[in-house]
Write a protein that holds these residues in place. Sequence first.
Motif, short mmCIF file in Angstrom:
data_model
loop_
_atom_site.label_atom_id
_atom_site.label_comp_id
_atom_site.label_asym_id
_atom_site.label_seq_id
_atom_site.Cartn_x
_atom_site.Cartn_y
_atom_site.Cartn_z
N ALA A 61 -32.96 -23.63 11.89
CA ALA A 61 -32.05 -22.68 11.26
C ALA A 61 -32.05 -22.95 9.76
O ALA A 61 -31.91 -24.08 9.33
CB ALA A 61 -30.65 -22.84 11.83
N VAL A 62 -32.22 -21.88 8.98
CA VAL A 62 -32.26 -22.02 7.53
C VAL A 62 -31.25 -21.06 6.91
O VAL A 62 -31.29 -19.86 7.15
CB VAL A 62 -33.68 -21.71 6.98
N LEU A 63 -30.35 -21.64 6.11
CA LEU A 63 -29.35 -20.88 5.35
C LEU A 63 -29.32 -21.41 3.92
O LEU A 63 -29.60 -22.59 3.70
CB LEU A 63 -27.95 -21.07 5.94
N PRO A 64 -28.95 -20.56 2.95
CA PRO A 64 -28.73 -21.10 1.60
C PRO A 64 -27.62 -22.16 1.66
O PRO A 64 -26.75 -22.13 2.52
CB PRO A 64 -28.28 -19.87 0.81
N GLN A 65 -27.67 -23.10 0.73
CA GLN A 65 -26.72 -24.21 0.75
C GLN A 65 -25.27 -23.79 0.55
O GLN A 65 -24.39 -24.22 1.26
CB GLN A 65 -27.12 -25.25 -0.30
N ASN A 66 -25.00 -22.97 -0.45
CA ASN A 66 -23.62 -22.61 -0.76
C ASN A 66 -23.51 -21.14 -1.14
O ASN A 66 -24.39 -20.59 -1.79
CB ASN A 66 -23.09 -23.45 -1.93
N TYR A 67 -22.43 -20.54 -0.70
CA TYR A 67 -22.08 -19.20 -1.11
C TYR A 67 -20.73 -19.29 -1.82
O TYR A 67 -19.85 -20.05 -1.42
CB TYR A 67 -21.88 -18.28 0.10
N THR A 68 -20.54 -18.48 -2.85
CA THR A 68 -19.24 -18.36 -3.50
C THR A 68 -18.92 -16.87 -3.58
O THR A 68 -19.72 -16.08 -4.12
CB THR A 68 -19.26 -18.96 -4.91
N VAL A 69 -17.76 -16.50 -3.02
CA VAL A 69 -17.33 -15.10 -3.05
C VAL A 69 -15.85 -15.06 -3.40
O VAL A 69 -15.10 -15.99 -3.12
CB VAL A 69 -17.57 -14.40 -1.69
N PRO A 70 -15.39 -13.97 -4.00
CA PRO A 70 -13.96 -13.83 -4.29
C PRO A 70 -13.16 -13.73 -2.98
O PRO A 70 -13.66 -13.23 -1.97
CB PRO A 70 -13.87 -12.53 -5.09
N GLU A 71 -11.93 -14.19 -3.02
CA GLU A 71 -11.05 -14.15 -1.85
C GLU A 71 -10.95 -12.71 -1.33
O GLU A 71 -10.82 -11.76 -2.10
CB GLU A 71 -9.66 -14.65 -2.22
N GLY A 72 -11.06 -12.57 -0.01
CA GLY A 72 -10.94 -11.27 0.62
C GLY A 72 -12.22 -10.45 0.62
O GLY A 72 -12.27 -9.34 1.15
N SER A 73 -13.28 -10.97 0.01
CA SER A 73 -14.54 -10.24 -0.04
C SER A 73 -15.36 -10.52 1.23
O SER A 73 -15.25 -11.58 1.85
CB SER A 73 -15.38 -10.67 -1.25
N THR A 74 -16.16 -9.55 1.57
CA THR A 74 -17.06 -9.71 2.71
C THR A 74 -18.32 -10.43 2.26
O THR A 74 -18.91 -10.08 1.23
CB THR A 74 -17.42 -8.34 3.32
N LEU A 75 -18.71 -11.41 3.03
CA LEU A 75 -19.91 -12.18 2.72
C LEU A 75 -21.02 -11.78 3.68
O LEU A 75 -20.80 -11.68 4.90
CB LEU A 75 -19.62 -13.69 2.87
N ILE A 76 -22.19 -11.52 3.15
CA ILE A 76 -23.37 -11.26 3.97
C ILE A 76 -24.13 -12.57 4.11
O ILE A 76 -24.54 -13.17 3.11
CB ILE A 76 -24.28 -10.18 3.34
N LEU A 77 -24.29 -13.01 5.34
CA LEU A 77 -25.01 -14.25 5.63
C LEU A 77 -26.39 -13.89 6.19
O LEU A 77 -26.50 -13.04 7.07
CB LEU A 77 -24.23 -15.09 6.64
N ASP A 78 -27.41 -14.56 5.69
CA ASP A 78 -28.78 -14.22 6.04
C ASP A 78 -29.51 -15.44 6.60
O ASP A 78 -29.76 -16.40 5.89
CB ASP A 78 -29.51 -13.70 4.80
#
Length: 190
Positions: A120-137
């Motif tokens: 399984a490979v994911l980027p190390q860190n995501y940063t998004v504003p509170e309440g925002s939808t995050l797209i995980l790939d």
Amino acid sequence: IVQPPHAPVAVSGGPYRATVGVPVTLDGSQSFDIDSVAGDYITLFQWDLDGDWDFDPNSGKMDVQGDRAAAAVIQWTFTNPGIYNIGLRVWDNGVMNNGVKLSHTAFTTVTVTANEAPLAVLPQNYTVPEGSTLILDGRASYDPNGTPIGAYLWDFQNNGLFTDATGPTVTYKWPDNGSYNVKLKVVDDR
């Protein structure tokens, strides 16, 4: 030019690559009989899959011993890693040789590797504003043996259940700001 009868020509394909426990297709369908225009043709395909030269020329059935098979194209599952010398013997119907059947044998190899777990490979860190939808790939995930990924299972709650979402790309929105652990589990087809 040599006069008939000619033996048929076995074409075993390969060399092949396989994974332990995953069926591999062995293809001898390119085998031919040059005398086919005169009614001579291949009537029997026999594979020796353990290199013991035991093709059993009187049998057109799958051998219960597990080291021979009879068909132009077969699926075979190897149970141990290694390099296997395999052979294909083809027989004609003997029309051009007063009923005496002629054969030809060709050999090739199958390199069998251990079945490794997919990664399984994911980027190390995501940063998004509170309440925002995050797209995980997770599409960068892969299987070292080249087997397709059969399932992508996500855990957003960090509870180890991997039931929060499925698919190579997913979206998620956390209700509060903070730092969250996301886990992805990938499963191969075999």
